[in-house]
Design a protein around this motif. Structure first.
Motif, PDB file in Angstrom:
ATOM      1  N   MET A   3       0.826  -1.201   0.000  1.00 28.96           N
ATOM      2  CA  MET A   3       0.000   0.000   0.000  1.00 28.96           C
ATOM      3  C   MET A   3       0.867   1.261   0.000  1.00 28.96           C
ATOM      4  N   LYS A   4       0.450   2.245  -0.786  1.00 25.20           N
ATOM      5  CA  LYS A   4       1.184   3.504  -0.912  1.00 25.20           C
ATOM      6  C   LYS A   4       0.322   4.646  -0.382  1.00 25.20           C
ATOM      7  N   TYR A   5       0.910   5.517   0.424  1.00 25.36           N
ATOM      8  CA  TYR A   5       0.205   6.673   0.984  1.00 25.36           C
ATOM      9  C   TYR A   5       0.730   7.934   0.314  1.00 25.36           C
ATOM     10  N   ILE A   6      -0.169   8.678  -0.333  1.00 27.62           N
ATOM     11  CA  ILE A   6       0.204   9.863  -1.096  1.00 27.62           C
ATOM     12  C   ILE A   6      -0.415  11.106  -0.462  1.00 27.62           C
ATOM     13  N   THR A   7       0.374  12.156  -0.314  1.00 26.19           N
ATOM     14  CA  THR A   7      -0.162  13.441   0.143  1.00 26.19           C
ATOM     15  C   THR A   7      -0.056  14.458  -0.985  1.00 26.19           C
ATOM     16  N   LEU A   8      -1.066  15.294  -1.094  1.00 28.02           N
ATOM     17  CA  LEU A   8      -1.106  16.331  -2.115  1.00 28.02           C
ATOM     18  C   LEU A   8      -1.315  17.684  -1.464  1.00 28.02           C
ATOM     19  N   ASP A   9      -0.647  18.705  -1.978  1.00 31.95           N
ATOM     20  CA  ASP A   9      -0.879  20.075  -1.530  1.00 31.95           C
ATOM     21  C   ASP A   9      -2.124  20.582  -2.246  1.00 31.95           C
ATOM     22  N   GLY A  10      -3.193  20.827  -1.500  1.00 31.44           N
ATOM     23  CA  GLY A  10      -4.440  21.266  -2.101  1.00 31.44           C
ATOM     24  C   GLY A  10      -4.532  22.756  -2.349  1.00 31.44           C
ATOM     25  N   THR A  11      -3.448  23.505  -2.058  1.00 32.93           N
ATOM     26  CA  THR A  11      -3.486  24.962  -2.196  1.00 32.93           C
ATOM     27  C   THR A  11      -3.534  25.453  -3.632  1.00 32.93           C
ATOM     28  N   PRO A  12      -2.731  24.861  -4.560  1.00 36.28           N
ATOM     29  CA  PRO A  12      -2.753  25.363  -5.946  1.00 36.28           C
ATOM     30  C   PRO A  12      -4.082  25.103  -6.640  1.00 36.28           C
ATOM     31  N   GLY A  13      -4.138  25.431  -7.929  1.00 38.41           N
ATOM     32  CA  GLY A  13      -5.347  25.220  -8.714  1.00 38.41           C
ATOM     33  C   GLY A  13      -5.562  23.759  -9.060  1.00 38.41           C
ATOM     34  N   VAL A  14      -6.719  23.481  -9.666  1.00 42.48           N
ATOM     35  CA  VAL A  14      -7.098  22.103  -9.994  1.00 42.48           C
ATOM     36  C   VAL A  14      -6.069  21.431 -10.878  1.00 42.48           C
ATOM     37  N   LYS A  15      -5.605  22.109 -11.929  1.00 40.65           N
ATOM     38  CA  LYS A  15      -4.661  21.501 -12.867  1.00 40.65           C
ATOM     39  C   LYS A  15      -3.347  21.137 -12.185  1.00 40.65           C
ATOM     40  N   GLU A  16      -2.887  22.016 -11.297  1.00 40.83           N
ATOM     41  CA  GLU A  16      -1.616  21.740 -10.606  1.00 40.83           C
ATOM     42  C   GLU A  16      -1.748  20.556  -9.653  1.00 40.83           C
ATOM     43  N   VAL A  17      -2.887  20.489  -8.938  1.00 35.09           N
ATOM     44  CA  VAL A  17      -3.117  19.363  -8.016  1.00 35.09           C
ATOM     45  C   VAL A  17      -3.237  18.073  -8.809  1.00 35.09           C
ATOM     46  N   THR A  18      -3.933  18.116  -9.931  1.00 31.08           N
ATOM     47  CA  THR A  18      -4.077  16.932 -10.773  1.00 31.08           C
ATOM     48  C   THR A  18      -2.716  16.461 -11.277  1.00 31.08           C
ATOM     49  N   ALA A  19      -1.883  17.397 -11.708  1.00 34.23           N
ATOM     50  CA  ALA A  19      -0.567  17.031 -12.211  1.00 34.23           C
ATOM     51  C   ALA A  19       0.268  16.350 -11.136  1.00 34.23           C
ATOM     52  N   GLU A  20       0.198  16.865  -9.891  1.00 39.34           N
ATOM     53  CA  GLU A  20       0.931  16.240  -8.797  1.00 39.34           C
ATOM     54  C   GLU A  20       0.377  14.856  -8.505  1.00 39.34           C
ATOM     55  N   LEU A  21      -0.951  14.730  -8.526  1.00 34.61           N
ATOM     56  CA  LEU A  21      -1.590  13.443  -8.253  1.00 34.61           C
ATOM     57  C   LEU A  21      -1.195  12.399  -9.285  1.00 34.61           C
ATOM     58  N   ILE A  22      -1.287  12.732 -10.559  1.00 35.40           N
ATOM     59  CA  ILE A  22      -0.952  11.790 -11.629  1.00 35.40           C
ATOM     60  C   ILE A  22       0.522  11.390 -11.552  1.00 35.40           C
ATOM     61  N   ALA A  23       1.379  12.363 -11.240  1.00 20.08           N
ATOM     62  CA  ALA A  23       2.814  12.061 -11.134  1.00 20.08           C
ATOM     63  C   ALA A  23       3.092  11.090 -10.008  1.00 20.08           C
ATOM     64  N   LYS A  24       2.395  11.252  -8.888  1.00 20.65           N
ATOM     65  CA  LYS A  24       2.630  10.380  -7.740  1.00 20.65           C
ATOM     66  C   LYS A  24       1.973   9.014  -7.898  1.00 20.65           C
ATOM     67  N   LEU A  25       0.979   8.923  -8.756  1.00 20.94           N
ATOM     68  CA  LEU A  25       0.355   7.633  -9.019  1.00 20.94           C
ATOM     69  C   LEU A  25       1.178   6.813  -9.998  1.00 20.94           C
ATOM     70  N   SER A  26       2.042   7.471 -10.740  1.00 25.29           N
ATOM     71  CA  SER A  26       2.826   6.764 -11.755  1.00 25.29           C
ATOM     72  C   SER A  26       3.895   5.873 -11.143  1.00 25.29           C
TER      73      SER A  26
END
Length: 225
Positions: A202-225
């Protein structure tokens, strides 16, 4: 890919969940929808849940978790799922973890969107709905999607507010539950964080929710890869 999603109201959790749903063709399962579906279909578990709801009581975990497991075992979840809205406390996290393992269902990734409580509240209270299309993003507290006065930034339509978005007491109550690291939702997130730290798949990922939607999505996709 089986994903458990955490984030406070106002963090964009629903938006990111919808993006993952489309990107990975994975059902986005919200606990409240499971209750409504079971009650609407008149299932045995739905009838039991309705009896508690009608009295204004919380539905016991012994009813909630079997409903969730049943949903996660349906055919559209065979290639993965995204669960949102449960668990809400550490005890529920423990019981869900045990139930998933007993059912032979692995939890691959836990995602936590981190956002300052005051920012989260402002985002909720700053939301404005376009009367022509509610999907047009407008928020008076976010520069990137700030409306043009009282008009939609996308189409120029009139804007309105949702009454529950302006109920500060209700927002604070929901956030009290989420940000509680002892008895609340964050305590359940941290249970899985601690499990992931011990090793395993199991992997635990944290995301900074402060930026805009596109930036959060980009961080999420990168960490899921």
């Amino acid at each position: 890919m089986n994903i458990l999603f955490f984030g406070p109201n106002g963090s964009g959790k629903g938006t990111q969940g919808a993006i993952l749903k489309d990107r990975f063709n994975t059902p986005h399962i919200e606990s409240g929808a499971i209750f409504r579906d079971n009650i609407g279909k008149g299932t045995e578990l739905g009838a039991k849940a309705k009896a508690y709801i009608d009295k204004g009581d919380l539905v016991p975990d012994e009813i909630t978790i079997p409903m969730i497991l049943d949903r996660l075992q349906q055919s559209d979840c065979k290639n993965g799922w995204l669960l949102d809205g449960f668990p809400r406390n550490k005890n529920q996290a423990i019981k869900l973890d045990e139930a998933l393992k007993k059912a032979g269902m692995g939890l691959d990734i836990v995602v936590e969107i981190i956002l300052d409580r005051e920012i989260a509240k402002n985002r909720i209270m700053g939301r404005r709905l376009c009367e022509k299309d509610n999907n047009h993003p407008n928020n008076i507290f976010i520069d990137a999607i700030k409306p043009n006065g009282d008009k939609c930034r996308v189409c120029g339509g009139d804007l309105k507010t949702r009454s529950d978005d302006q109920d500060e007491a209700a927002i604070n109550k929901r956030h009290d539950i989420y940000y509680d690291t002892v008895d609340g939702t964050l305590a359940s997130a941290y249970y899985f964080r601690d499990l992931a730290a011990k090793g395993g798949n199991m992997k635990y990922i944290t995301l900074d929710g402060t930026p805009g939607v596109k930036e959060v999505t980009a961080e999420l996709i990168a960490k899921l890869s």
